[in-house]
Every structure is written in structure tokens, then in C-alpha cells.
Design a protein around this motif. Sequence first.
Motif, PDB file in Angstrom:
ATOM      1  N   SER A 165       2.616  11.172  -5.628  1.00  0.00           N
ATOM      2  CA  SER A 165       3.641  11.866  -6.404  1.00  0.00           C
ATOM      3  C   SER A 165       3.108  12.250  -7.784  1.00  0.00           C
ATOM      4  N   LYS A 166       2.360  11.351  -8.396  1.00  0.00           N
ATOM      5  CA  LYS A 166       1.775  11.647  -9.707  1.00  0.00           C
ATOM      6  C   LYS A 166       0.787  12.797  -9.606  1.00  0.00           C
ATOM      7  N   TRP A 167      -0.048  12.770  -8.575  1.00  0.00           N
ATOM      8  CA  TRP A 167      -1.030  13.850  -8.372  1.00  0.00           C
ATOM      9  C   TRP A 167      -0.332  15.197  -8.210  1.00  0.00           C
ATOM     10  N   SER A 168       0.705  15.264  -7.373  1.00  0.00           N
ATOM     11  CA  SER A 168       1.385  16.533  -7.128  1.00  0.00           C
ATOM     12  C   SER A 168       2.041  17.051  -8.402  1.00  0.00           C
ATOM     13  N   SER A 209       0.828  -1.201   0.000  1.00  0.00           N
ATOM     14  CA  SER A 209       0.000   0.000   0.000  1.00  0.00           C
ATOM     15  C   SER A 209       0.862   1.250   0.000  1.00  0.00           C
ATOM     16  N   HIS A 210       1.968   1.220   0.727  1.00  0.00           N
ATOM     17  CA  HIS A 210       2.890   2.348   0.735  1.00  0.00           C
ATOM     18  C   HIS A 210       3.369   2.673  -0.672  1.00  0.00           C
ATOM     19  N   GLU A 211       3.746   1.639  -1.411  1.00  0.00           N
ATOM     20  CA  GLU A 211       4.264   1.851  -2.760  1.00  0.00           C
ATOM     21  C   GLU A 211       3.208   2.453  -3.674  1.00  0.00           C
ATOM     22  N   VAL A 212       2.018   1.900  -3.611  1.00  0.00           N
ATOM     23  CA  VAL A 212       0.936   2.387  -4.480  1.00  0.00           C
ATOM     24  C   VAL A 212       0.560   3.823  -4.131  1.00  0.00           C
ATOM     25  N   LEU A 213       0.342   4.093  -2.846  1.00  0.00           N
ATOM     26  CA  LEU A 213      -0.082   5.434  -2.435  1.00  0.00           C
ATOM     27  C   LEU A 213       1.005   6.479  -2.678  1.00  0.00           C
ATOM     28  N   SER A 214       2.254   6.114  -2.461  1.00  0.00           N
ATOM     29  CA  SER A 214       3.359   7.044  -2.709  1.00  0.00           C
ATOM     30  C   SER A 214       3.421   7.410  -4.179  1.00  0.00           C
ATOM     31  N   ALA A 215       3.286   6.403  -5.041  1.00  0.00           N
ATOM     32  CA  ALA A 215       3.342   6.652  -6.478  1.00  0.00           C
ATOM     33  C   ALA A 215       2.179   7.541  -6.925  1.00  0.00           C
ATOM     34  N   VAL A 261      -7.109   1.347  -4.252  1.00  0.00           N
ATOM     35  CA  VAL A 261      -7.476   2.751  -4.415  1.00  0.00           C
ATOM     36  C   VAL A 261      -7.577   3.115  -5.885  1.00  0.00           C
ATOM     37  N   ASP A 262      -8.688   3.732  -6.233  1.00  0.00           N
ATOM     38  CA  ASP A 262      -8.888   4.207  -7.600  1.00  0.00           C
ATOM     39  C   ASP A 262      -8.163   5.541  -7.798  1.00  0.00           C
ATOM     40  N   GLU A 263      -7.352   5.635  -8.825  1.00  0.00           N
ATOM     41  CA  GLU A 263      -6.540   6.829  -9.053  1.00  0.00           C
ATOM     42  C   GLU A 263      -7.395   8.087  -9.192  1.00  0.00           C
ATOM     43  N   CYS A 264      -8.440   8.013  -9.990  1.00  0.00           N
ATOM     44  CA  CYS A 264      -9.292   9.183 -10.222  1.00  0.00           C
ATOM     45  C   CYS A 264      -9.929   9.660  -8.924  1.00  0.00           C
ATOM     46  N   LYS A 265     -10.448   8.712  -8.129  1.00  0.00           N
ATOM     47  CA  LYS A 265     -11.085   9.082  -6.865  1.00  0.00           C
ATOM     48  C   LYS A 265     -10.084   9.676  -5.886  1.00  0.00           C
ATOM     49  N   LEU A 266      -8.884   9.115  -5.837  1.00  0.00           N
ATOM     50  CA  LEU A 266      -7.864   9.669  -4.954  1.00  0.00           C
ATOM     51  C   LEU A 266      -7.501  11.086  -5.369  1.00  0.00           C
ATOM     52  N   PHE A 267      -7.314  11.317  -6.657  1.00  0.00           N
ATOM     53  CA  PHE A 267      -6.957  12.649  -7.134  1.00  0.00           C
ATOM     54  C   PHE A 267      -8.056  13.660  -6.809  1.00  0.00           C
ATOM     55  N   GLN A 268      -9.315  13.265  -6.994  1.00  0.00           N
ATOM     56  CA  GLN A 268     -10.432  14.163  -6.674  1.00  0.00           C
ATOM     57  C   GLN A 268     -10.446  14.497  -5.181  1.00  0.00           C
TER      58      GLN A 268
END
Length: 232
Positions: A23-26, A14-20, A110-117
Motif C-alpha cells: 500500500s505504501k509503495w502504490s 507476513s500478510h500485515e507487513v506485506l500489505s502495508a 522483507v526489506d522495504e527498499c528492495k521490495l519497492f525496487q
Amino acid sequence: MNFRIAIIDDEPASHEVLSALASKWSGLRGHTTELERFTSAESFLFAYSAEKAYDILLLDVEMDGMSGVELAKQLRSENKIIQIIFITAYSDYISEGYEVAALHYLLKPVDECKLFQTMDRACERLKTEARVVTIKTTDETVRIPIYEIRYAEVLRNYVTVHAQADYTAKMPLTELVGSLDERFLRIGRSYVVNLGFIRRVTKTEVHLRSGETVPLPRGAYETVNRAIINMK
């Protein structure tokens, strides 16, 4: 903007996925972020006790030792601004998020789009909650976070702001109102109220969650109700 983000999860994957994703969002949003990883609530609290300058938490709900919900409750007792995003494999805990004013629950994976929103919403909240008003009393100059202000009242040439403490300054109410945002409604000549603190409204009074009451001028009942309904 610059954000300090903590990822608190006892699963390395989970750390790896959430960190990536963070970082992509920022990068996409043009933010600079400082990412820190913690494998337990206790290890985060140790770091937090030394320096409380965290903006956003990506917080796992179920962990060995202290749970994410327990950690959030402890943080909320002193920090109302930090944005808490729960990450969980289960939907059973969603009701507990209301108690700690969690921004959102995201289910694993975690869905990328939902996390970014959700991260975008956290940014907007942080910009809003960081706003302050400056009050010059006879003894001191104080900076009061806007979200702490329950209401303010004017008596002759003096305004008293009711927040974590009460502050009285010689100034017109219009000057204070100009420093506030859409959460606040002026009621008659003498009061301005934070709509988020209103518990109920009668024809004659506004009742706040703190137990305080603000008198309601004749004809203002519908105005207050409409403002509450339209509040974002």
C-alpha cells in the motif's frame, strides 16, 4: 496505473507487513492497487480459476499443502505475464525460481527498499508484456502479445508471424517491425527475430529454442551476437 496484487502466505504477520508495504509503495508511485490476501496456494487457485486478472503475486515459498513453487509452476503453464515475487525465509529455493521465471526472491524479513525496487521492475515488465501487435489475415483480425512472437518472415507481399500459432497477412515487414520493441532484430530483408528465443548462433543460421532455424545473411553474425550481448 492500476494493479491487482495477491499476497499468498500462511503467516498472518507476513500478510500485515506485506500489505502495508504494498500500500505504501502504490501511494508513493501514484498507482491504484487492489490487494487480496490468501492463506494458501489452494485458496488463491480457487479465486484465480474464476477471474485470472492478477498482475503481481507476493508468494511465500513454503506453505502447508501446495508450495509456492508448485503454484508458480501451475500458473506459468498458462500465464506468462503475471509477475511472481517469491518471499521466503530461506535462500535454498532460489534456483527453482529460474524455472518459473520468477522476477525476484526476497528474504524475510522483507526489506522495504528492495521490495519497492522489485515492484517497480514488475510494473515495467507488465507494461512491456502487455503490448500487442494487430494482424489482419484474410479470415480474421488477431491481437498477438509481443512476447509470444518467436520470429516473422516475409515472402513477396506477405508476412508470416510465428507465435502460439502462425498468422499470415498482406503487409510490408517494415510495418510489423515498427510495432515491435527492442527485443526484436531484423535480419536481412526477410526476417525479424525475437532475441529472447535465440538458443545459439552459427555463421549461417540462428537456432531458436523452439527448434526452428532462421537463415543468417553473410556478414550478419557479429550483428546478431552484439544484439544478444546488449539485450537488457
